[in-house]
Design a protein around this motif. Structure first.
Motif, PDB file in Angstrom:
ATOM      1  N   HIS A 101       0.829  -1.199   0.000  1.00 15.88           N
ATOM      2  CA  HIS A 101       0.000   0.000   0.000  1.00 15.88           C
ATOM      3  C   HIS A 101       0.858   1.239   0.000  1.00 15.88           C
ATOM      4  N   GLY A 102       1.811   1.185  -0.894  1.00 16.14           N
ATOM      5  CA  GLY A 102       2.775   2.261  -0.973  1.00 16.14           C
ATOM      6  C   GLY A 102       2.153   3.628  -1.163  1.00 16.14           C
ATOM      7  N   GLN A 103       0.990   3.628  -1.856  1.00 16.43           N
ATOM      8  CA  GLN A 103       0.384   4.938  -2.119  1.00 16.43           C
ATOM      9  C   GLN A 103      -0.138   5.581  -0.848  1.00 16.43           C
ATOM     10  N   LEU A 104      -0.417   4.763   0.158  1.00 14.61           N
ATOM     11  CA  LEU A 104      -1.046   5.296   1.363  1.00 14.61           C
ATOM     12  C   LEU A 104       0.000   5.963   2.253  1.00 14.61           C
ATOM     13  N   ARG A 105       0.382   7.157   1.861  1.00 14.80           N
ATOM     14  CA  ARG A 105       1.381   7.869   2.646  1.00 14.80           C
ATOM     15  C   ARG A 105       0.717   8.835   3.595  1.00 14.80           C
ATOM     16  N   ALA A 108      -1.922  11.915   2.909  1.00 17.04           N
ATOM     17  CA  ALA A 108      -2.727  11.795   1.689  1.00 17.04           C
ATOM     18  C   ALA A 108      -4.217  11.777   2.024  1.00 17.04           C
ATOM     19  N   HIS A 131      -9.581   5.241  -2.756  1.00 23.84           N
ATOM     20  CA  HIS A 131      -9.252   6.023  -3.933  1.00 23.84           C
ATOM     21  C   HIS A 131      -8.611   7.306  -3.449  1.00 23.84           C
ATOM     22  N   LEU A 132      -7.321   7.462  -3.764  1.00 26.82           N
ATOM     23  CA  LEU A 132      -6.633   8.657  -3.272  1.00 26.82           C
ATOM     24  C   LEU A 132      -6.977   9.850  -4.134  1.00 26.82           C
ATOM     25  N   SER A 134      -5.287  12.775  -4.543  1.00 26.49           N
ATOM     26  CA  SER A 134      -4.221  13.400  -5.314  1.00 26.49           C
ATOM     27  C   SER A 134      -3.759  12.435  -6.394  1.00 26.49           C
ATOM     28  N   GLY A 135      -4.633  12.132  -7.314  1.00 23.89           N
ATOM     29  CA  GLY A 135      -4.289  11.155  -8.343  1.00 23.89           C
ATOM     30  C   GLY A 135      -4.229  11.801  -9.705  1.00 23.89           C
ATOM     31  N   ASP A 136      -4.575  10.998 -10.689  1.00 26.89           N
ATOM     32  CA  ASP A 136      -4.478  11.488 -12.052  1.00 26.89           C
ATOM     33  C   ASP A 136      -5.678  12.353 -12.420  1.00 26.89           C
TER      34      ASP A 136
END
Ligand code: ADP
Ligand code: MG
Length: 733
Positions: A101-105, A108, A131-132, A134-136
């Motif tokens: 879950h690297g995206q879960l910093r 965020a 769903h983060l 700060s995405g695309d």
């Protein structure tokens, strides 16, 4: 790409998404998707109170990642990642097994969706979808208000949000959506166009957008519903019926002469109204609302007498055998020899009063049916048995449905169909109905109200007896009951269950009230509650304890009808002093000398039901007393609901309270039986003005023979709603 409301979603979205939407949310067309409104809107800095989430809820929350920790699991291979997210008001744990879950910093923001669980007293989501932000798709997420849609496990809120965006882009805006509401109507009520409202509800930039869109979209719901009802009213008004004019010197005059009281002003007024409508070949369709004890029966009897005088038959449909028998008895009593035409002591100018219930023995049933078929029975009183095949009337002129809330539209129609021509219909309900419900659930009927109670009534004093908070009060309650009995009065003790079985099932004599369901807001949930108190146990306990020496009897739905009838008679005659009963005494039972009612486990009954029950002890000139015994604490919502019932005898106020505890869908279920609920935004509590305005517009729209021919958009909306047999009413219009 040319998109219309009927375009299949698979042509706009990916095949997989479209299939998931169809399978899990029943969204198939562009119309379905656009009418799938957000449940609410999340915004940063002002988010869901995580503390308020209930275990088991499936929710989507907007929150910020605060801490991330990963550790090896002790008992099995692999690792466990715990992510703590918060929204300022509270925190919750997300738990992931063996996944990256690297995206879960930390820091965020994201939407997290899952089913709320609890582990060591901390709320958590196991394997949530997320769903983060700060995405695309920044542009979308930077919006002030993020729509949170009713979602499913397979289709998350953000997938729906993206799909709406895709649709918008593909179609180049919502310009393709035709507005079903005529422009002049929109102008009259200051409503947004449909494309503008859809844009604002799905992609608002401010709370004001959301509200204006809501006002407009509620109109769509209200007007379709009202069009269905208006069409039904119009179709009914075009059916040719038979006029039943008043004839002097007949039954009606005899009834009037025999009445031991003079009619109240309300009874007189409603009586005139009914007399005039019966005298028309346009069938009457009228709802008579009146407080418990306002004297509806005599109003109905007078209407029935008028019809009999004009050569027709009248049927009175009652919800229980006890009530049907009571009506038959009191009508026969009031008519005297006029009810016994054909018998030795009967008056040949009179008619026969026949009772037809399911429990009649075959021979008695044959005799009764024959009298109905040859017309010698002018007045037929019965239960559901009246609706059966084989019950044929010579000339059915009037159908009276008592205590309508127990019967559905279909049953009313089944009885109506037994006339050679559509009979007049009078529906009576003792549960006052908020105006909005009268305009929707009963929207195909005209309404009369009896507000006044006959004079000389003592009224009822009610109090709650909270046995957990004030245990001594119960003893005092039984003392009060004894005092009343000592003064020559009688009492009811009502329990939710019959007893002598261990199933815990509740009374089954009468169909269950939709409003009878008690709520479950007491701590501890429902699972570990003791079974409701039972008539047989309570009667025995009272006999051996606090009411020893009094003449106690029991009444419930499992007794044979003859048995019920004879016990009811003994109570009416004063031989029984205390009747311990289930809700069989709820509707219509009339023993004026009964002045006390003790309701055991009162929290197990609905608001309207309690109001009905207590109406049983407000029927004479003595002041009634109603004691609501409960284990619910005074401070709980249940305790407060009971306090509200004790605090007012205004049935309309209680009906409102009742409505607050039910969902719109439950109430409106009777009207709409399409494949999914069409009422999403409209509130029966809050939108009274809007519903009234929509009713007026709908009536006006259908005032001519052209029906909706000039408004194809509205016709399509209505067709989508009225998928069942009720649609035929529209075609007729
Ligand atoms: P409900 O409207 O609850 O069905 P009922 O028709 O059973 O009420 O009437 C309640 C009681 O009031 C009955 O005993 C009836 O005889 C009596 N009643 C009806 N009208 C009058 C009146 N105008 N004056 C006095 N008593 C009346
Ligand atoms: Mg009644």
């Amino acid at each position: 790409m040319a998109v219309t409301l009927d375009t299949d979603l698979s042509r706009v979205l990916g095949a997989k998404t479209a299939r998931a939407m169809a399978d899990s949310l029943d969204l198939r067309t562009v119309r379905d998707l656009l009418r799938h409104y957000p449940r609410r809107y999340a915004r940063r800095g002002e988010m869901t109170r995580l503390d308020d989430l209930q275990v088991g809820d499936r929710v989507t929350v907007l929150a910020q990642v605060r801490r991330v920790t990963t550790r090896k699991m002790r008992n099995r291979p692999g690792s466990l990642t715990e992510v703590t997210v918060g929204d300022g008001a509270g925190e919750m744990q997300l738990v992931f097994f063996n996944r990256k879950h690297g995206q879960l910093r930390e820091g965020a923001w994201g939407l997290f969706a899952g089913t709320v669980g609890e582990y060591r007293r901390t709320k958590q989501f196991a394997h949530p979808d997320f769903h983060l932000i700060s995405g695309d798709d920044d542009e979308d997420w930077a919006r002030a208000l993020i729509p949170i849609y009713p979602a499913s496990k397979d289709v998350s809120s953000w997938v729906i949000q993206k799909s709406v965006k895709l649709l918008l882009d593909a179609a180049g805006g919502f310009g393709f959506v035709d507005d079903p509401l005529p422009e002049d109507l929109r102008a009259r009520h200051g409503l947004l166009s449909l494309p503008a409202a859809l844009l604002d509800v799905h992609r608002p930039t401010s709370q004001a957008d959301v509200e204006r869109a809501g006002d407009r979209l509620k109109w769509d719901e209200a007007i379709t519903l009202q069009l269905v009802l208006a069409a039904r009213r119009r179709a009914a008004s075009l059916e040719p019926g038979t006029a039943r004019p008043r004839r002097p010197g007949g039954l009606l005059d005899a009834v009037d002469a025999a009445l031991p009281f003079s009619l109240t002003e309300g009874q007189r007024e409603v009586g005139e109204e009914l007399a005039a409508e019966l005298d028309s070949d346009r069938p009457m369709h009228r709802l008579l609302q009146g407080e418990v004890g306002s004297g509806k029966t005599v109003v109905a009897l007078r209407a029935m007498a008028q019809v009999v005088d004009a050569g027709g038959q009248a049927a009175l449909l009652a919800p229980t055998e006890v009530l049907a028998a009571q009506h038959a008895r009191s009508i026969a009593g009031m008519l005297g020899p006029l009810a016994r035409a054909g018998e030795l002591d009967g008056d040949p100018a009179g008619t026969k009063v026949v009772l037809l219930t399911g429990s009649l023995k075959a021979a008695a049933r044959r005799t009764a049916r024959a009298a109905v078929a040859d017309g010698s029975a002018g007045i037929v009183v019965g239960t559901h048995a009246l609706l059966q095949e084989g019950v044929d009337f010579a000339d059915l002129g009037l159908v009276v449905v008592d205590e309508q809330h127990r019967f559905g539209v279909e049953q009313r129609d089944a009885l109506r169909a037994k006339g050679n021509r559509p009979p007049h219909v009078l529906v009576m309900t003792a549960t006052p109905i908020p105006r909005t419900v009268a305009m929707t659930v009963y929207g195909d009927l005209e309404t009369s109200v009896l507000r006044q109670l006959p004079g000389g009534r003592g009224g009822v004093a009610s109090s709650v007896v909270p046995v957990s908070d004030k245990p001594a009060w119960l003893g005092r309650a039984w003392e009060r009951l004894r005092e009343e009995v000592a003064a020559g009065r009688q009492a009811y003790v009502v329990c939710p269950r019959i007893g002598d079985d261990d199933t815990g099932s509740t009374e089954t004599d009468a169909p269950e009230d939709a409003d009878g369901a008690p709520d479950e807001d007491d701590a501890g949930g429902n699972g570990d509650r003791r079974p409701p108190l039972a008539v047989l146990d309570v009667a025995e306990g009272l006999h051996e304890g606090p009411l020893a020496g009094l003449r106690i009897d029991v009444l419930h739905g499992r007794l044979t009808p003859e048995d019920k009838e004879s016990r009811m008679r003994a109570f009416a005659a004063g031989e029984t002093q205390v009747l311990v009963a289930t809700t069989v005494v709820e509707v219509g039972v009339d023993v004026p000398n009964a002045t006390v009612m003790v309701v055991m486990d009162a929290d197990r009954f609905g608001v309207s039901q309690l109001h009905q029950l207590r109406g049983r002890v407000a029927r004479g000139r003595h002041r009634g007393l109603c004691l609501l015994v409960t284990e619910a604490r005074e401070t709980t919502a249940t305790g407060q609901r009971l306090a509200a019932v004790a605090g007012t005898s205004d049935g309309f106020e209680l009906a409102r309270l009742d409505l607050e505890t039910r969902r719109e869908g439950d109430v409106l279920g009777a009207v709409q039986s399409g494949r999914r609920s069409t009422v999403k935004l409209l509130s029966l509590l809050e939108d009274e003005e809007l519903i009234a305005a929509a009713r007026a517009e709908a009536t006006a729209l259908l005032a001519t023979d052209r029906g909706l021919a000039d408004h194809p958009g509205l016709a399509a909306e209505v067709a989508a709603l009225a998928t069942d047999e009720r649609a035929t009413y529209l075609e007729k219009a």
